[in-house]
Design a protein around this motif. Structure first.
Motif, PDB file in Angstrom:
ATOM      1  N   LEU A 147      56.228   7.016  35.533  1.00  0.00           N
ATOM      2  CA  LEU A 147      55.096   6.281  34.985  1.00  0.00           C
ATOM      3  C   LEU A 147      54.815   4.974  35.706  1.00  0.00           C
ATOM      4  O   LEU A 147      53.721   4.462  35.661  1.00  0.00           O
ATOM      5  CB  LEU A 147      55.336   5.980  33.508  1.00  0.00           C
ATOM      6  N   TRP A 148      55.804   4.476  36.354  1.00  0.00           N
ATOM      7  CA  TRP A 148      55.645   3.217  37.058  1.00  0.00           C
ATOM      8  C   TRP A 148      54.463   3.200  37.986  1.00  0.00           C
ATOM      9  O   TRP A 148      53.780   2.210  38.122  1.00  0.00           O
ATOM     10  CB  TRP A 148      56.910   2.960  37.873  1.00  0.00           C
ATOM     11  N   ALA A 149      54.317   4.297  38.653  1.00  0.00           N
ATOM     12  CA  ALA A 149      53.324   4.315  39.715  1.00  0.00           C
ATOM     13  C   ALA A 149      52.044   5.007  39.260  1.00  0.00           C
ATOM     14  O   ALA A 149      51.190   5.293  40.062  1.00  0.00           O
ATOM     15  CB  ALA A 149      53.902   5.020  40.918  1.00  0.00           C
ATOM     16  N   GLN A 150      51.950   5.282  37.957  1.00  0.00           N
ATOM     17  CA  GLN A 150      50.807   6.081  37.557  1.00  0.00           C
ATOM     18  C   GLN A 150      49.621   5.274  37.075  1.00  0.00           C
ATOM     19  O   GLN A 150      49.782   4.171  36.571  1.00  0.00           O
ATOM     20  CB  GLN A 150      51.209   7.083  36.500  1.00  0.00           C
ATOM     21  N   THR A 151      48.468   5.860  37.246  1.00  0.00           N
ATOM     22  CA  THR A 151      47.244   5.190  36.859  1.00  0.00           C
ATOM     23  C   THR A 151      46.865   5.629  35.455  1.00  0.00           C
ATOM     24  O   THR A 151      46.578   6.800  35.225  1.00  0.00           O
ATOM     25  CB  THR A 151      46.129   5.551  37.843  1.00  0.00           C
ATOM     26  N   PHE A 152      46.888   4.692  34.530  1.00  0.00           N
ATOM     27  CA  PHE A 152      46.542   4.978  33.148  1.00  0.00           C
ATOM     28  C   PHE A 152      45.046   4.807  32.929  1.00  0.00           C
ATOM     29  O   PHE A 152      44.459   3.826  33.381  1.00  0.00           O
ATOM     30  CB  PHE A 152      47.257   4.013  32.204  1.00  0.00           C
ATOM     31  N   ILE A 153      44.459   5.753  32.236  1.00  0.00           N
ATOM     32  CA  ILE A 153      43.060   5.632  31.842  1.00  0.00           C
ATOM     33  C   ILE A 153      43.071   5.434  30.323  1.00  0.00           C
ATOM     34  O   ILE A 153      43.643   6.238  29.599  1.00  0.00           O
ATOM     35  CB  ILE A 153      42.276   6.919  32.193  1.00  0.00           C
ATOM     36  N   SER A 154      42.451   4.358  29.876  1.00  0.00           N
ATOM     37  CA  SER A 154      42.454   4.083  28.434  1.00  0.00           C
ATOM     38  C   SER A 154      41.032   3.926  27.938  1.00  0.00           C
ATOM     39  O   SER A 154      40.184   3.391  28.643  1.00  0.00           O
ATOM     40  CB  SER A 154      43.143   2.758  28.144  1.00  0.00           C
ATOM     41  N   CYS A 155      40.793   4.368  26.743  1.00  0.00           N
ATOM     42  CA  CYS A 155      39.538   3.972  26.116  1.00  0.00           C
ATOM     43  C   CYS A 155      39.821   3.701  24.662  1.00  0.00           C
ATOM     44  O   CYS A 155      40.852   4.085  24.140  1.00  0.00           O
ATOM     45  CB  CYS A 155      38.410   4.956  26.403  1.00  0.00           C
ATOM     46  N   SER A 156      38.928   2.958  23.995  1.00  0.00           N
ATOM     47  CA  SER A 156      39.340   2.444  22.701  1.00  0.00           C
ATOM     48  C   SER A 156      39.476   3.550  21.670  1.00  0.00           C
ATOM     49  O   SER A 156      38.838   4.606  21.729  1.00  0.00           O
ATOM     50  CB  SER A 156      38.457   1.295  22.228  1.00  0.00           C
ATOM     51  N   TYR A 157      40.351   3.241  20.728  1.00  0.00           N
ATOM     52  CA  TYR A 157      40.749   4.132  19.662  1.00  0.00           C
ATOM     53  C   TYR A 157      39.534   4.646  18.889  1.00  0.00           C
ATOM     54  O   TYR A 157      38.601   3.890  18.612  1.00  0.00           O
ATOM     55  CB  TYR A 157      41.687   3.300  18.769  1.00  0.00           C
ATOM     56  N   LYS A 158      39.550   5.940  18.566  1.00  0.00           N
ATOM     57  CA  LYS A 158      38.498   6.589  17.775  1.00  0.00           C
ATOM     58  C   LYS A 158      37.121   6.547  18.425  1.00  0.00           C
ATOM     59  O   LYS A 158      36.102   6.462  17.735  1.00  0.00           O
ATOM     60  CB  LYS A 158      38.414   5.988  16.368  1.00  0.00           C
ATOM     61  N   SER A 159      37.096   6.525  19.730  1.00  0.00           N
ATOM     62  CA  SER A 159      35.785   6.549  20.367  1.00  0.00           C
ATOM     63  C   SER A 159      35.826   7.500  21.555  1.00  0.00           C
ATOM     64  O   SER A 159      36.882   7.992  21.930  1.00  0.00           O
ATOM     65  CB  SER A 159      35.392   5.154  20.819  1.00  0.00           C
ATOM     66  N   GLN A 160      34.636   7.734  22.116  1.00  0.00           N
ATOM     67  CA  GLN A 160      34.555   8.566  23.312  1.00  0.00           C
ATOM     68  C   GLN A 160      34.147   7.681  24.472  1.00  0.00           C
ATOM     69  O   GLN A 160      33.277   6.826  24.320  1.00  0.00           O
ATOM     70  CB  GLN A 160      33.501   9.652  23.125  1.00  0.00           C
ATOM     71  N   CYS A 161      34.782   7.869  25.607  1.00  0.00           N
ATOM     72  CA  CYS A 161      34.276   7.140  26.763  1.00  0.00           C
ATOM     73  C   CYS A 161      34.100   8.083  27.943  1.00  0.00           C
ATOM     74  O   CYS A 161      34.746   9.123  28.029  1.00  0.00           O
ATOM     75  CB  CYS A 161      35.143   5.944  27.108  1.00  0.00           C
ATOM     76  N   GLN A 162      33.184   7.715  28.808  1.00  0.00           N
ATOM     77  CA  GLN A 162      32.898   8.510  29.999  1.00  0.00           C
ATOM     78  C   GLN A 162      33.475   7.806  31.203  1.00  0.00           C
ATOM     79  O   GLN A 162      33.364   6.582  31.317  1.00  0.00           O
ATOM     80  CB  GLN A 162      31.390   8.642  30.195  1.00  0.00           C
ATOM     81  N   GLN A 163      34.059   8.568  32.095  1.00  0.00           N
ATOM     82  CA  GLN A 163      34.678   7.982  33.276  1.00  0.00           C
ATOM     83  C   GLN A 163      34.408   8.876  34.467  1.00  0.00           C
ATOM     84  O   GLN A 163      34.447  10.096  34.340  1.00  0.00           O
ATOM     85  CB  GLN A 163      36.208   7.967  33.103  1.00  0.00           C
ATOM     86  N   ALA A 164      34.212   8.231  35.615  1.00  0.00           N
ATOM     87  CA  ALA A 164      34.228   8.985  36.863  1.00  0.00           C
ATOM     88  C   ALA A 164      35.556   8.666  37.526  1.00  0.00           C
ATOM     89  O   ALA A 164      35.988   7.512  37.527  1.00  0.00           O
ATOM     90  CB  ALA A 164      33.070   8.563  37.745  1.00  0.00           C
ATOM     91  N   LEU A 165      36.209   9.679  38.058  1.00  0.00           N
ATOM     92  CA  LEU A 165      37.466   9.498  38.782  1.00  0.00           C
ATOM     93  C   LEU A 165      37.406  10.366  40.028  1.00  0.00           C
ATOM     94  O   LEU A 165      36.434  11.092  40.236  1.00  0.00           O
ATOM     95  CB  LEU A 165      38.639   9.917  37.892  1.00  0.00           C
ATOM     96  N   LEU A 166      38.459  10.291  40.838  1.00  0.00           N
ATOM     97  CA  LEU A 166      38.486  11.111  42.048  1.00  0.00           C
ATOM     98  C   LEU A 166      39.431  12.282  41.880  1.00  0.00           C
ATOM     99  O   LEU A 166      40.512  12.127  41.301  1.00  0.00           O
ATOM    100  CB  LEU A 166      38.955  10.275  43.225  1.00  0.00           C
ATOM    101  N   SER A 167      39.051  13.427  42.419  1.00  0.00           N
ATOM    102  CA  SER A 167      39.950  14.576  42.385  1.00  0.00           C
ATOM    103  C   SER A 167      41.164  14.281  43.261  1.00  0.00           C
ATOM    104  O   SER A 167      41.129  13.383  44.105  1.00  0.00           O
ATOM    105  CB  SER A 167      39.218  15.820  42.886  1.00  0.00           C
ATOM    106  N   GLY A 168      42.221  15.017  43.037  1.00  0.00           N
ATOM    107  CA  GLY A 168      43.391  14.930  43.912  1.00  0.00           C
ATOM    108  C   GLY A 168      44.273  13.723  43.690  1.00  0.00           C
ATOM    109  O   GLY A 168      45.265  13.553  44.404  1.00  0.00           O
ATOM    110  N   ASN A 169      43.944  12.861  42.725  1.00  0.00           N
ATOM    111  CA  ASN A 169      44.747  11.676  42.461  1.00  0.00           C
ATOM    112  C   ASN A 169      45.241  11.700  41.022  1.00  0.00           C
ATOM    113  O   ASN A 169      44.429  11.787  40.092  1.00  0.00           O
ATOM    114  CB  ASN A 169      43.920  10.411  42.707  1.00  0.00           C
ATOM    115  N   ASP A 170      46.554  11.619  40.859  1.00  0.00           N
ATOM    116  CA  ASP A 170      47.150  11.764  39.533  1.00  0.00           C
ATOM    117  C   ASP A 170      46.699  10.652  38.585  1.00  0.00           C
ATOM    118  O   ASP A 170      46.582   9.503  38.998  1.00  0.00           O
ATOM    119  CB  ASP A 170      48.681  11.704  39.633  1.00  0.00           C
ATOM    120  N   ILE A 171      46.516  11.023  37.347  1.00  0.00           N
ATOM    121  CA  ILE A 171      46.180  10.031  36.314  1.00  0.00           C
ATOM    122  C   ILE A 171      46.874  10.391  35.002  1.00  0.00           C
ATOM    123  O   ILE A 171      47.332  11.517  34.825  1.00  0.00           O
ATOM    124  CB  ILE A 171      44.664   9.953  36.020  1.00  0.00           C
TER     125      ILE A 171
END
Ligand SMILES: *[C@@H]1O[C@H](CO)[C@@H](O)[C@H](O)[C@H]1NC(C)=O
Length: 238
Positions: free
Chosen positions: A15-39
């Motif tokens: 987990l040290w090196a991992q990229t966390f994606i967070s969005c607020s509790y009880k909601s929906q969020c939209q994100q663009a990310l890149l393929s091939g990169n762990d999250i």
């Protein structure tokens, strides 16, 4: 033939090196990310259940075992090497089917990344309009510049830019989330990366916080075919 010369690995918690994606509790969020990169999609609930539906809008299915998706002990969802085809809605529920958090993610194709260097006078992609019934604007939504890769000497830094679509008077959306199953072949629909020179003084506090990486050393034999070397835990998000 590829002969492994030696393998050096430091086993730090992944987990040290991992990229966390967070969005607020009880909601929906939209994100663009890149393929091939762990999250890791964050959902802090030990009994979390994850459901998925692709952008085509299929029914939600329980994500049990997929080769590159793993539920972590704390409840969050780890995606290794996510593919553009895995774009869609990831929903985290508690064990009583209550919504905890929902991520709608567009994994933009990293193999089509448009890379430009600012100091070499290379231009990023221009805004373009696309006719889809009405006219929509296709543009790059830039993320902040990342850290300089050197300190105390000249280095380089990068920033990522994602493909977004904007309808007049509407909130812009990541391209695939907007287009859904619309089959458009259009070369502007791609993510970008921009590089520029930088110079920052060294900050000892920051140095200490850099994650450690596992690394391999390979000896390349007589190659007949081109090949890829993947750097484990490397990520374009840092
Ligand atoms: C491109 O479009 C975006 C979104 O509307 C806007 O913020 C940006 O300023 C535009 N860029 C140019 C060069 O017109």
């Amino acid at each position: 033939m590829l002969a492994a010369l030696c393998l050096v690995s430091f086993s730090f918690p992944m987990l040290w090196a991992q990229t966390f994606i967070s969005c607020s509790y009880k909601s929906q969020c939209q994100q663009a990310l890149l393929s091939g990169n762990d999250i890791v999609l964050r959902c802090d609930h030990k009994k979390a259940l994850w459901y998925f539906s692709s952008i085509i809008g299929e029914n939600m299915v329980l994500l049990n075992s997929r080769p590159n998706i793993k539920k972590l002990p704390g409840g969050s969802l780890q995606l290794s090497d996510p593919q553009p085809s895995q774009a869609g809605l990831f929903r985290c529920e508690d064990d009583a089917n209550g919504l905890l958090v929902e991520y709608e993610i567009d994994f933009q194709d990293a193999t089509t990344l448009h890379i430009t260097h600012k100091d070499l006078g290379q231009e990023p992609l221009q805004n373009e309009t696309l006719k889809l019934g009405g006219e929509v604007l296709v543009f790059t939504h830039w993320k902040p510049w990342q850290d300089c890769n050197r300190c105390g000497e000249p280095g380089e830094r990068k920033r990522l830019g994602y493909c977004y679509v904007e309808e007049p008077l509407e909130t812009p959306m990541p391209c695939r989330l907007y287009l859904r199953d619309e089959k458009v072949q259009y070369s502007r629909l791609r993510p970008e990366m921009q590089v520029e020179g930088c110079f920052v003084p060294c900050d000892p506090d920051k140095e200490i916080q850099q994650p450690f990486f596992i690394f391999d050393i390979y000896q390349l034999g007589k190659l007949t075919n081109p090949m890829w070397l993947t750097c484990p835990l490397a990520s374009i998000y840092r």
